[in-house]
Design a protein around this motif. Structure first.
Motif, PDB file in Angstrom:
ATOM      1  N   VAL A  90       4.342   3.305  -5.935  1.00  0.00           N
ATOM      2  CA  VAL A  90       3.455   4.468  -5.949  1.00  0.00           C
ATOM      3  C   VAL A  90       2.882   4.632  -7.348  1.00  0.00           C
ATOM      4  N   THR A  91       1.558   4.790  -7.429  1.00  0.00           N
ATOM      5  CA  THR A  91       0.884   4.972  -8.714  1.00  0.00           C
ATOM      6  C   THR A  91       0.135   6.308  -8.717  1.00  0.00           C
ATOM      7  N   SER A  92      -0.484   6.591  -9.828  1.00  0.00           N
ATOM      8  CA  SER A  92      -1.179   7.872  -9.956  1.00  0.00           C
ATOM      9  C   SER A  92      -2.504   7.900  -9.216  1.00  0.00           C
ATOM     10  N   GLY A  93      -3.022   6.746  -8.851  1.00  0.00           N
ATOM     11  CA  GLY A  93      -4.279   6.725  -8.122  1.00  0.00           C
ATOM     12  C   GLY A  93      -4.777   5.311  -7.900  1.00  0.00           C
ATOM     13  N   GLY A  94      -5.654   5.146  -6.895  1.00  0.00           N
ATOM     14  CA  GLY A  94      -6.262   3.855  -6.613  1.00  0.00           C
ATOM     15  C   GLY A  94      -5.372   2.934  -5.806  1.00  0.00           C
ATOM     16  N   LEU A  95      -5.875   1.723  -5.561  1.00  0.00           N
ATOM     17  CA  LEU A  95      -5.155   0.701  -4.797  1.00  0.00           C
ATOM     18  C   LEU A  95      -5.296  -0.639  -5.490  1.00  0.00           C
ATOM     19  N   LYS A  96      -4.172  -1.323  -5.682  1.00  0.00           N
ATOM     20  CA  LYS A  96      -4.171  -2.673  -6.215  1.00  0.00           C
ATOM     21  C   LYS A  96      -3.345  -3.547  -5.290  1.00  0.00           C
ATOM     22  N   VAL A  97      -3.936  -4.642  -4.792  1.00  0.00           N
ATOM     23  CA  VAL A  97      -3.248  -5.557  -3.881  1.00  0.00           C
ATOM     24  C   VAL A  97      -3.238  -6.953  -4.489  1.00  0.00           C
ATOM     25  N   GLU A  98      -2.059  -7.521  -4.625  1.00  0.00           N
ATOM     26  CA  GLU A  98      -1.895  -8.885  -5.110  1.00  0.00           C
ATOM     27  C   GLU A  98      -1.205  -9.699  -4.029  1.00  0.00           C
ATOM     28  N   VAL A  99      -1.757 -10.872  -3.700  1.00  0.00           N
ATOM     29  CA  VAL A  99      -1.184 -11.737  -2.670  1.00  0.00           C
ATOM     30  C   VAL A  99      -0.945 -13.112  -3.260  1.00  0.00           C
ATOM     31  N   ILE A 100       0.274 -13.615  -3.092  1.00  0.00           N
ATOM     32  CA  ILE A 100       0.656 -14.946  -3.559  1.00  0.00           C
ATOM     33  C   ILE A 100       1.152 -15.735  -2.347  1.00  0.00           C
ATOM     34  N   GLY A 101       0.725 -16.990  -2.258  1.00  0.00           N
ATOM     35  CA  GLY A 101       1.213 -17.836  -1.177  1.00  0.00           C
ATOM     36  C   GLY A 101       0.253 -17.892  -0.010  1.00  0.00           C
ATOM     37  N   GLU A 102       0.804 -17.924   1.214  1.00  0.00           N
ATOM     38  CA  GLU A 102       0.006 -18.061   2.427  1.00  0.00           C
ATOM     39  C   GLU A 102      -1.080 -16.990   2.507  1.00  0.00           C
TER      40      GLU A 102
END
Length: 296
Positions: free
Chosen positions: A37-49
């Protein structure tokens, strides 16, 4: 809400031959998701498949499942950082979508400080439209899934120790939405009766009498109707069965799911075009590990 959780979710195979939309099994291949949980926004990191294919915004399946579950739990998320380590092959019939959904639901439960429950199954199954894969990923082992009205239900059963899965994964892909479109609206009564008997036998064979797995995994409900979607898969299924190996199409395909005695395929079997991998039953389902402090 503040804090971070790490969830680990197994792959799954569904149907196991005659148990269409009813039987599922968890397999020891796990995706891992960390949600903070962060103070705001969305960050998505995907590694692999799927790292170069899946979206990195609100349409990401884990994000959608997490937000839906968080809303159901009354949890507010001002912002979210998501890190996904994917090892389950995508669009191969090994439950990658179900694992992503379960990961999102489990992450929401972890952030809320709550253990997974029957409502978690309901939330996950509503995304899939059926409960076999998500129940397997949630509970581990062998699952028997059904619906009652609008409620999805499942029970976990313990597979026999001699159940030794091997998967044969081709390079081709498959989509559930496509293969379901190949199924007829009606089937002969004799085939329905056959499927009912074999599904019951499959439960017995998988939990107590693995020597009965060959007849128990015979199907008349879906595989032949969908053969045009994965001809090489059906060829391999038939060849394995002709050699005495219980084999089925894994979920929507095109992976072949086999249960050879001792976990070894017959010598001399031509497996060209398939990556062969022993994949034990995952006896445990989704796990949640809290990192930091969760508060409401």
């Amino acid at each position: 809400m503040t804090g971070s959780v790490r969830v680990r979710v197994p792959a799954s195979t569904a149907n196991l031959g005659p148990g269409f939309d009813a039987l599922g099994m968890a397999l020891a291949l796990h995706d891992t998701v960390e949600a903070t949980v962060t103070s705001g926004g969305l960050k998505v990191e995907v590694i692999g498949e799927g790292a170069d294919e899946v979206p990195a915004d609100e349409s990401h399946l884990v994000v959608r499942a997490l937000r839906t579950a968080a809303d159901a739990l009354g949890v507010e998320l001002p912002g979210l950082a998501l890190s996904c380590q994917n090892v389950i092959p995508h669009a191969r019939g090994l439950g990658s979508s179900a694992a992503a959904i379960v990961a999102g639901v489990a992450a929401a439960y972890g952030l809320a400080g709550r253990p997974l429950d029957e409502d978690a199954l309901q939330l996950a199954a509503e995304f899939e439209g059926h409960a076999d894969n998500v129940a397997a990923s949630l509970f581990g082992g062998l699952v028997l899934a059904w619906s009652q009205g609008r409620r999805y239900r499942a029970v976990r059963l313990e597979p026999h120790p001699d159940v030794t899965p091997v998967v044969l994964v081709p390079d081709t892909y498959s989509a559930t939405s496509v293969t379901r479109g190949l199924l007829p609206g009606n089937i002969p009564h004799k085939d329905a009766a056959f499927a009912a008997g074999r599904c019951a036998l499959a439960v017995h064979a998988l939990t107590a009498r693995p020597d009965l797995l060959l007849p128990a995994t015979e199907d008349r409900l879906h595989q032949d109707y969908r053969a045009s979607a994965w001809p090489d898969t059906m060829r391999m299924v038939r060849e394995l069965r002709a050699n005495g190996v219980p084999a089925t199409v894994s979920g929507a395909g095109p992976t072949v799911f086999a249960l050879p005695p001792g976990g070894e395929l017959p010598a001399g079997l031509d497996t060209g075009g398939f990556a062969v991998r022993a994949l034990p039953v995952a006896r445990s389902g989704a796990s949640i590990e809290a990192n930091g402090t969760n508060s409401r």
